[in-house]
Design a protein around this motif. Structure first.
Motif, PDB file in Angstrom:
ATOM      1  N   TRP A 132      74.623  87.122  49.518  1.00 42.71           N
ATOM      2  CA  TRP A 132      73.472  86.312  49.377  1.00 42.71           C
ATOM      3  C   TRP A 132      72.169  86.348  50.132  1.00 42.71           C
ATOM      4  O   TRP A 132      71.038  86.374  49.928  1.00 42.71           O
ATOM      5  CB  TRP A 132      73.855  84.701  49.386  1.00 42.71           C
ATOM      6  CG  TRP A 132      74.395  84.186  48.117  1.00 42.71           C
ATOM      7  CD1 TRP A 132      75.722  83.788  47.804  1.00 42.71           C
ATOM      8  CD2 TRP A 132      73.542  84.073  46.788  1.00 42.71           C
ATOM      9  NE1 TRP A 132      75.870  83.325  46.526  1.00 42.71           N
ATOM     10  CE2 TRP A 132      74.388  83.507  45.873  1.00 42.71           C
ATOM     11  CE3 TRP A 132      72.243  84.244  46.508  1.00 42.71           C
ATOM     12  CZ2 TRP A 132      74.020  83.108  44.574  1.00 42.71           C
ATOM     13  CZ3 TRP A 132      71.935  84.059  45.291  1.00 42.71           C
ATOM     14  CH2 TRP A 132      72.565  83.639  44.100  1.00 42.71           C
ATOM     15  N   GLY A 133      72.412  86.890  51.565  1.00 40.80           N
ATOM     16  CA  GLY A 133      71.538  86.925  52.572  1.00 40.80           C
ATOM     17  C   GLY A 133      70.793  88.078  52.053  1.00 40.80           C
ATOM     18  O   GLY A 133      69.365  88.309  52.104  1.00 40.80           O
ATOM     19  N   VAL A 134      71.235  89.362  51.387  1.00 44.21           N
ATOM     20  CA  VAL A 134      70.535  90.554  51.103  1.00 44.21           C
ATOM     21  C   VAL A 134      69.664  90.154  49.738  1.00 44.21           C
ATOM     22  O   VAL A 134      68.520  90.459  49.619  1.00 44.21           O
ATOM     23  CB  VAL A 134      71.652  91.698  50.932  1.00 44.21           C
ATOM     24  CG1 VAL A 134      70.829  92.636  50.233  1.00 44.21           C
ATOM     25  CG2 VAL A 134      72.134  91.969  52.191  1.00 44.21           C
ATOM     26  N   VAL A 135      70.281  89.270  49.034  1.00 40.45           N
ATOM     27  CA  VAL A 135      69.794  88.885  47.634  1.00 40.45           C
ATOM     28  C   VAL A 135      68.545  87.976  47.930  1.00 40.45           C
ATOM     29  O   VAL A 135      67.472  88.354  47.419  1.00 40.45           O
ATOM     30  CB  VAL A 135      70.743  88.130  46.592  1.00 40.45           C
ATOM     31  CG1 VAL A 135      69.837  87.538  45.503  1.00 40.45           C
ATOM     32  CG2 VAL A 135      71.791  88.976  46.310  1.00 40.45           C
ATOM     33  N   TRP A 136      68.678  87.017  48.786  1.00 43.55           N
ATOM     34  CA  TRP A 136      67.394  86.097  49.253  1.00 43.55           C
ATOM     35  C   TRP A 136      66.718  86.905  49.891  1.00 43.55           C
ATOM     36  O   TRP A 136      65.253  86.653  49.573  1.00 43.55           O
ATOM     37  CB  TRP A 136      67.912  85.009  49.918  1.00 43.55           C
ATOM     38  CG  TRP A 136      68.372  83.569  49.222  1.00 43.55           C
ATOM     39  CD1 TRP A 136      69.879  83.457  49.188  1.00 43.55           C
ATOM     40  CD2 TRP A 136      67.786  82.814  48.109  1.00 43.55           C
ATOM     41  NE1 TRP A 136      69.987  82.460  48.297  1.00 43.55           N
ATOM     42  CE2 TRP A 136      68.682  82.166  47.686  1.00 43.55           C
ATOM     43  CE3 TRP A 136      66.472  82.958  47.808  1.00 43.55           C
ATOM     44  CZ2 TRP A 136      68.402  81.073  46.504  1.00 43.55           C
ATOM     45  CZ3 TRP A 136      66.183  81.858  46.661  1.00 43.55           C
ATOM     46  CH2 TRP A 136      67.072  81.137  46.485  1.00 43.55           C
ATOM     47  N   ALA A 137      66.646  87.952  50.625  1.00 40.17           N
ATOM     48  CA  ALA A 137      65.713  88.734  51.452  1.00 40.17           C
ATOM     49  C   ALA A 137      64.857  89.557  50.457  1.00 40.17           C
ATOM     50  O   ALA A 137      63.731  89.681  50.783  1.00 40.17           O
ATOM     51  CB  ALA A 137      66.351  89.504  52.402  1.00 40.17           C
ATOM     52  N   LEU A 330      62.813  90.964  54.674  1.00 43.81           N
ATOM     53  CA  LEU A 330      63.791  91.615  54.807  1.00 43.81           C
ATOM     54  C   LEU A 330      64.647  91.599  55.937  1.00 43.81           C
ATOM     55  O   LEU A 330      65.820  91.856  56.202  1.00 43.81           O
ATOM     56  CB  LEU A 330      63.348  93.389  54.372  1.00 43.81           C
ATOM     57  CG  LEU A 330      62.880  93.607  52.832  1.00 43.81           C
ATOM     58  CD1 LEU A 330      62.434  95.206  52.764  1.00 43.81           C
ATOM     59  CD2 LEU A 330      63.901  93.306  51.828  1.00 43.81           C
ATOM     60  N   LEU A 331      63.621  91.484  57.046  1.00 44.51           N
ATOM     61  CA  LEU A 331      64.380  91.403  58.329  1.00 44.51           C
ATOM     62  C   LEU A 331      65.041  90.187  58.736  1.00 44.51           C
ATOM     63  O   LEU A 331      65.757  89.892  59.597  1.00 44.51           O
ATOM     64  CB  LEU A 331      63.228  91.835  59.649  1.00 44.51           C
ATOM     65  CG  LEU A 331      62.866  93.191  59.722  1.00 44.51           C
ATOM     66  CD1 LEU A 331      61.594  93.084  60.601  1.00 44.51           C
ATOM     67  CD2 LEU A 331      63.888  94.047  60.266  1.00 44.51           C
ATOM     68  N   SER A 332      65.002  89.009  57.782  1.00 47.00           N
ATOM     69  CA  SER A 332      65.640  87.885  57.606  1.00 47.00           C
ATOM     70  C   SER A 332      67.298  88.081  57.164  1.00 47.00           C
ATOM     71  O   SER A 332      67.977  87.194  57.506  1.00 47.00           O
ATOM     72  CB  SER A 332      64.916  86.971  57.079  1.00 47.00           C
ATOM     73  OG  SER A 332      64.844  87.288  55.706  1.00 47.00           O
ATOM     74  N   ALA A 333      67.287  89.222  56.425  1.00 48.54           N
ATOM     75  CA  ALA A 333      68.850  89.241  55.857  1.00 48.54           C
ATOM     76  C   ALA A 333      69.808  89.485  57.053  1.00 48.54           C
ATOM     77  O   ALA A 333      71.162  88.704  56.581  1.00 48.54           O
ATOM     78  CB  ALA A 333      68.696  90.636  55.027  1.00 48.54           C
TER      79      ALA A 333
END
Length: 441
Positions: A132-137, A330-333
């Motif tokens: 989900w981290g990658v998806v949301w980013a 993207l750096l928030s992932a």
């Protein structure tokens, strides 16, 4: 005379309706303020200290609105971004220091906010939070890069309204101890409460909220002619909506919860009287909504300031700014890969932001009393601004002292260095003001 009064009343109603339909920039700040970090601090404070920190909650709404008002004045009266004005009046070193302050405070917050979004998404769907981290980013990067600020503003107003309604509904069915709540308006800091108090105030008076405001108003094309609308915007979002949000959450949790060491499930009990067995799910969706709106709002802040300092545009029409937005998203992932309990970490993030806030307040006060602004601050506004600086500085100092007293480690050491650098910078701003006034005396 009667016709004239009726016409005047109709004009006033029409003006309010126009303001309601056109407000927006301060709601983005409100969406960040009413995010999961503030929610975590309020829940922790209510659960651990009952009504004792209620005064901080009320103060945070008033102080947050006033801080946004000062930021609004600077933005509409200069019709520029804050970094450009700082560079002109204080110099490039000070402008870069402000940018660095914001990047650190917003960057740390971004990772924990993403962790919240990913964790709640995983709880709701059963899909791994790292996925989900990658998806949301990716979703965040695509949304901000293509649709820009106005889309973010619309989402912010909707999600803030929904979260506020959810907790206000609970307020009406939870047995509030009115006498204890009134007693909580007397300022006190119980042992171990400095972090939580700094987190509560930091949710409303935060460097990201103060520095972003001039840019969000520029995105709407507001100028000095929109001063009244901008003032209404601040009052409606920060004082009214955010104030109700904060008070409702704190009173509900102070009445229901008996522990500040909360898991998400335990925090969901705050909505139990309203939602029954669906309390956990309602809380999770409320937390997710607050986290998503905060994630989007927080993402745009460092790119605003950095683009301004580099002389780039601050809208998606400038490909360089769009690139900064995508990078920040993207750096928030990696935030989704951070371990540990979410709510306690969120309070720490806000407290860290509080350390950087006094410097931002000092800079805004300096600029509002400089030739950069055609209409200088009144004596009352300056005194209130200084009071805000003292209160935020005292809570930040208490937080740093508590961290250091617990033993110096990598995190507490970094917080101490951050605090010392920005504390010296704040003193330096006032020194420059004294020298400037002496030169013109």
């Amino acid at each position: 005379m009667q016709t004239s009064t009726r016409d005047s009343g109709a004009a006033s109603v029409g003006r309010v309706r126009s303001y309601l339909s056109n407000m927006g920039p301060s709601w983005v700040a409100g969406a960040i303020a009413a995010g999961p970090a503030t929610m975590g601090s309020l829940i922790t404070g209510g659960g651990a200290f009952d009504y004792a920190l209620f005064w901080v909650v009320v103060l945070s709404a008033v102080a947050g609105a006033f801080a946004q008002y000062l930021a609004m004045r600077l933005g509409v009266l200069t019709e520029r971004g804050i970094v450009g004005v700082v560079a002109d009046r204080l110099g490039d070193t000070w402008a870069w220091l402000l940018v660095l302050d914001v990047v650190v405070a917003a960057g740390v917050a971004q990772l924990l906010i993403m962790k919240t979004v990913a964790s709640v998404s995983a709880t709701v769907t059963g899909v791994d939070s790292r996925v989900w981290g990658v998806v949301w980013a990716v979703v965040l990067a695509a949304g901000l890069a293509t649709r820009g600020y106005r889309f973010l503003e619309t989402v912010a107003k909707l999600l803030v309204s929904v979260v506020v309604v959810a907790f206000v509904a609970s307020l009406f069915v939870v047995p509030i101890d009115a006498s204890a709540a009134v007693g909580g308006l007397v300022p006190s800091l119980p042992s171990g409460s400095a972090l939580v108090a700094a987190g509560i105030l930091g949710g409303a008076v935060h460097i990201t909220l103060i520095t972003m405001h001039s840019y969000t108003m520029r995105a709407r094309g507001w100028t000095a002619d929109d001063y009244d609308l901008a003032t209404f915007d601040v009052v409606a979002s920060m004082l009214v909506a955010f104030g109700i949000y904060s008070v409702a959450i704190y009173l509900v949790t102070a009445s229901v919860l008996t522990s500040g060491d909360l898991s998400t499930v335990e925090a969901a009990q705050a909505l139990g009287p309203f939602a029954g067995r669906f309390a956990e799910w309602l809380f999770l969706f409320g937390l997710l909504g607050a986290a998503v709106s905060t994630l989007g709002g927080n993402t745009i802040v460092p790119p605003f300031l950095l683009a301004d300092k580099l002389g780039w545009g601050t809208t998606v029409e400038d490909d360089r700014y769009r690139g900064l937005l995508v990078a920040a998203a993207l750096l928030s992932a990696p935030g989704a890969f951070i371990g540990g309990p979410v709510l306690s970490q969120l309070a720490l993030v806000l407290a860290i932001g509080t350390v950087g806030t006094p410097f931002a307040i000092a800079v805004v006060l300096y600029l509002l009393n400089s030739p950069a602004v055609p209409e200088s601050n009144s004596a009352v506004a300056n005194l209130a601004g200084l009071a805000l600086l003292v209160v935020s500085g005292a809570l930040a100092a208490n937080f740093v002292r508590e961290q250091v007293a617990a033993g110096l480690g990598p995190l507490s050491g970094a917080i101490l260095v951050f605090a010392v650098v920005l504390g010296l910078a704040t003193v330096g701003v006032f020194g420059k003001y004294v020298r400037r006034e002496g030169a013109f005396a």
